[in-house]
Write a protein that holds these residues in place. Structure first.
Motif, PDB file in Angstrom:
ATOM      1  N   ASP A 385       0.292   0.800  -5.376  1.00 58.82           N
ATOM      2  CA  ASP A 385      -0.798   1.050  -6.323  1.00 58.82           C
ATOM      3  C   ASP A 385      -0.791   0.014  -7.446  1.00 58.82           C
ATOM      4  O   ASP A 385      -1.848  -0.482  -7.858  1.00 58.82           O
ATOM      5  CB  ASP A 385      -0.674   2.456  -6.917  1.00 58.82           C
ATOM      6  N   ASN A 388      -1.943  -3.283  -6.120  1.00 56.88           N
ATOM      7  CA  ASN A 388      -3.388  -3.222  -5.905  1.00 56.88           C
ATOM      8  C   ASN A 388      -4.136  -3.493  -7.210  1.00 56.88           C
ATOM      9  O   ASN A 388      -5.130  -4.224  -7.237  1.00 56.88           O
ATOM     10  CB  ASN A 388      -3.763  -1.850  -5.349  1.00 56.88           C
ATOM     11  N   GLU A 442     -16.023  -3.131  -5.298  1.00 60.22           N
ATOM     12  CA  GLU A 442     -15.293  -2.549  -4.169  1.00 60.22           C
ATOM     13  C   GLU A 442     -13.790  -2.634  -4.416  1.00 60.22           C
ATOM     14  O   GLU A 442     -13.047  -1.701  -4.087  1.00 60.22           O
ATOM     15  CB  GLU A 442     -15.672  -3.262  -2.878  1.00 60.22           C
ATOM     16  N   GLY A 446     -11.413   0.538  -4.881  1.00 62.34           N
ATOM     17  CA  GLY A 446     -10.288   0.638  -3.954  1.00 62.34           C
ATOM     18  C   GLY A 446      -8.937   0.586  -4.624  1.00 62.34           C
ATOM     19  O   GLY A 446      -7.916   0.853  -3.973  1.00 62.34           O
ATOM     20  N   ALA A 450      -3.833   6.023  -5.177  1.00 63.15           N
ATOM     21  CA  ALA A 450      -3.743   7.171  -4.274  1.00 63.15           C
ATOM     22  C   ALA A 450      -2.486   7.988  -4.515  1.00 63.15           C
ATOM     23  O   ALA A 450      -2.419   9.161  -4.133  1.00 63.15           O
ATOM     24  CB  ALA A 450      -3.777   6.696  -2.822  1.00 63.15           C
ATOM     25  N   ALA A 470      -1.989   5.691   2.261  1.00 59.51           N
ATOM     26  CA  ALA A 470      -3.309   5.419   1.689  1.00 59.51           C
ATOM     27  C   ALA A 470      -3.212   4.324   0.633  1.00 59.51           C
ATOM     28  O   ALA A 470      -4.066   3.436   0.559  1.00 59.51           O
ATOM     29  CB  ALA A 470      -3.892   6.693   1.086  1.00 59.51           C
ATOM     30  N   SER A 471      -2.158   4.366  -0.181  1.00 58.56           N
ATOM     31  CA  SER A 471      -1.977   3.341  -1.213  1.00 58.56           C
ATOM     32  C   SER A 471      -1.865   1.957  -0.587  1.00 58.56           C
ATOM     33  O   SER A 471      -2.485   0.989  -1.053  1.00 58.56           O
ATOM     34  CB  SER A 471      -0.726   3.637  -2.040  1.00 58.56           C
ATOM     35  N   ARG A 473      -2.814   1.006   2.509  1.00 56.99           N
ATOM     36  CA  ARG A 473      -4.035   0.633   3.215  1.00 56.99           C
ATOM     37  C   ARG A 473      -5.110   0.155   2.238  1.00 56.99           C
ATOM     38  O   ARG A 473      -5.836  -0.806   2.517  1.00 56.99           O
ATOM     39  CB  ARG A 473      -4.564   1.806   4.047  1.00 56.99           C
ATOM     40  N   HIS A 474      -5.225   0.817   1.097  1.00 53.42           N
ATOM     41  CA  HIS A 474      -6.199   0.365   0.100  1.00 53.42           C
ATOM     42  C   HIS A 474      -5.832  -1.021  -0.429  1.00 53.42           C
ATOM     43  O   HIS A 474      -6.717  -1.862  -0.640  1.00 53.42           O
ATOM     44  CB  HIS A 474      -6.255   1.364  -1.054  1.00 53.42           C
ATOM     45  N   THR A 475      -4.552  -1.252  -0.626  1.00 52.33           N
ATOM     46  CA  THR A 475      -4.117  -2.567  -1.100  1.00 52.33           C
ATOM     47  C   THR A 475      -4.384  -3.623  -0.042  1.00 52.33           C
ATOM     48  O   THR A 475      -4.821  -4.742  -0.352  1.00 52.33           O
ATOM     49  CB  THR A 475      -2.628  -2.532  -1.464  1.00 52.33           C
ATOM     50  N   ASN A 478      -7.925  -4.614  -0.148  1.00 52.59           N
ATOM     51  CA  ASN A 478      -8.248  -5.444  -1.299  1.00 52.59           C
ATOM     52  C   ASN A 478      -7.708  -6.862  -1.162  1.00 52.59           C
ATOM     53  O   ASN A 478      -8.247  -7.797  -1.764  1.00 52.59           O
ATOM     54  CB  ASN A 478      -7.746  -4.791  -2.586  1.00 52.59           C
TER      55      ASN A 478
END
Length: 567
Positions: A385, A388, A442, A446, A450, A470-471, A473-475, A478
């Motif tokens: 996180d 990200n 976005e 994103g 999470a 989830a953390s 995958r979002h990173t 990005n």
């Protein structure tokens, strides 16, 4: 210079934190990665070598084999004395109080893999799947999970053969990567899950036959749980994200140096005294690398600024100071470098730790099972996180800087919209920059952490979940967005330089920035009259993603650092 040739050059030099260059032994990009796993010495650099797609030759250390045999014998002895153990002779999750007899526990190993392989969504890249198997084998090699050495060896057999299990990304809550690791377990036994081998995706049984591996491997008592327990897949994907983010950090420094040239910025913002006074090593190192890239520039001088003013029919006047984004960029970019260094510590600890439940430890009278929560991925999830957020902020910075280049006032004299031909008839790069502006929200959306979104599942047995997958995958998503945003900035900075080069006649760019400019121009020509811009943007994004621009930045730093002093 072609990417392969650049790799050969760069392999003999490594840019270190001070901005200087230290000699290192050359490494061929196709040289195999040879690893001996003992559970204690796997490094982030080892992982990056695997992720780079080099051939892999991995084996277990003899000491690890011996340790696993001892702990396995001790675990079986403890069970014979009447121990009731989760996942060995007791069921899992909310059914943990259900005992399993000797007949049931053998079938139970297969059922665990079948029932837990419930993941969906896109599969992990093959490089990440193979790394996950290596991490799992190294963790088992510590000898604390009670498995036979044949189990991690089976995983390494898959890796060495070039097999990648198809591991769906969606399903893990970061409280053990149960779903994707169960899919890998099914591949190991030749079960119904698919795998990939030399461009072919097929059921595991067919893939094993193609690779020349036997199908008769079985999980024995207590081995299915260590296979699916732990946040090993989170670690593998996080390492991939870190590796790509590290490359983008280099790329961002290169395009920022080009921005400085295009806007003839004040060099005083890179003065080592001001950066050293902040006592942030990463910030000082970034400023030093930027000074290296612009070394020799005559554009970023009073003479250069005055020459363009005169050519534009303006009264030359001194540049008192540039905008905040320009002056503070080394500090802003330092946050990403700092977090990547901290993440290296976190993930190396993860890779060399036992992450199953239960664990098996020696005692004075033999071995005992200890049940705990060593599989939790909170540390990596929160680190992802934070990373990200760093990437999103770098995306904002890049988009802000590229946006300045469209304005003659904000860019100190560049043609409006960076139009190469007649302005008005030609719209230039205004819509190229809009791509970056479209991606920034976005990235911002994103980057929501999470890791603060835990929710209970499984009848309350898992009442806190880190959402680490989830953390990560979002990173990961990005990272992809940032690559395009930086590509936009490369297109625009090189265009800005080209549009005023005739007015800067007789004045050189920095040696490093000239090399970066030339690297882009080998793939994307200067924009004169408007043309279809999507191919240009795709070419620049490819240069970011395939390492071409990172190689160019590092090559420019290494060759310029020994070629003289800054102007």
């Amino acid at each position: 210079m072609a990417r392969r040739a650049l790799v050969a050059v760069l392999a003999s030099a490594m840019v270190v934190g001070t901005g200087q260059v230290a000699a290192a032994e050359p490494v061929r990009p196709d040289a195999p990665v040879r690893l001996v796993l003992d559970g204690s010495h796997l490094t982030v650099r080892d992982a990056y070598d695997v992720l780079d797609g080099r051939p892999v030759d991995v084996r277990l250390a003899g000491s690890a084999v011996a340790a696993m045999r001892r702990s396995r014998a001790g675990a079986i002895a403890a069970l014979a004395k009447g121990a009731r153990v989760y996942g060995w002779n007791q069921a899992l999750g909310p059914l943990k109080d259900r005992p399993l007899d000797d007949r049931q526990q053998r079938r139970f190993q297969l059922n665990v893999l079948l029932s837990h392989a419930a993941g969906v969504g896109p599969a992990l890249p093959d490089r990440v799947a193979r790394l996950a198997l290596i991490l799992k084998a190294n963790q088992m090699a510590r000898g604390d999970e009670g498995v036979r050495p044949e189990l991690p060896q089976r995983l390494l057999d898959l890796v060495n053969a070039g097999i990648a299990p198809v591991m769906p990304q969606i399903g893990s809550l970061g409280t053990g990567d149960l779903q994707p690791q169960a899919a890998a377990g099914l591949v190991a036994i030749g079960g119904p899950a698919p795998a990939r081998y030399r461009g072919t995706e097929a059921p595991a049984a067919r893939i094993l036959a193609m690779a020349g591996l036997r199908r008769d491997f079985e999980f024995q008592q207590g081995e299915a749980l260590p296979m699916i327990s732990g946040s090993t897949v989170v670690a593998a994907l996080f390492l991939d994200v870190m590796h790509r983010a590290e490359a983008l950090a280099d790329v961002a420094e290169g395009t920022f140096a080009l921005f400085l040239e295009a806007t003839r910025a004040e060099q005083s913002a890179l003065d080592p005294r001001t950066h050293d006074e902040r006592h942030i090593p990463e910030q000082s190192a970034i400023a030093a690398r930027l000074r290296t890239l612009i070394r020799g520039t005559q554009w970023m001088t009073d003479r250069g600024r005055a020459q363009l003013d005169t050519a534009l029919g303006q009264q030359p006047h001194p540049r008192v100071q540039d905008s905040v984004a320009v002056r503070a960029a080394p500090h802003i970019m330092a946050v990403l470098r700092r977090d990547l260094a901290a993440d290296t510590v976190i993930v190396e600890r993860e890779a060399n730790s036992s992450t199953s439940n239960p664990l098996v430890f020696p005692t004075a009278g033999g071995y005992e099972f200890v049940m705990g929560g060593n599989w939790d991925g909170a540390m990596m999830g929160h680190a992802a996180d934070s990373l990200n957020a760093d990437l999103a902020d770098l995306g904002v910075l890049s988009q802000e800087l590229s946006g300045r280049l469209l304005s003659p006032r904000w860019s100190y004299g560049l043609p409006a919209n960076l139009a190469g031909g007649e302005v008005g008839l030609n719209s230039g790069m205004v819509q190229v920059q809009t791509v970056a502006a479209a991606l920034v929200p976005e990235m911002q959306a994103g980057a929501f952490p999470a890791g603060v979104l835990s929710r209970p599942v499984k009848d309350g047995q898992e009442d806190h979940n880190t959402m680490a997958m989830a953390s990560v995958r979002h990173t990961d998503a990005n990272v992809d967005r940032l690559a395009t945003i930086l590509a936009v900035q490369y297109l625009m900075t090189t265009q800005g330089i080209d549009l005023i080069r005739d007015k800067m006649a007789g004045l050189p760019l920095g040696q490093g920035t000239q090399a970066l400019h030339d690297a882009v121009r080998r793939r994307v020509p200067k924009l004169i009259d408007d043309r279809w811009m999507s191919p240009d943007l795709q070419a620049a994004t490819d240069m970011v993603n395939n390492g071409e621009l990172r190689d160019a930045v590092r090559h420019a730093e290494s060759t310029t650092s020994t070629s003289g002093k800054s102007a």
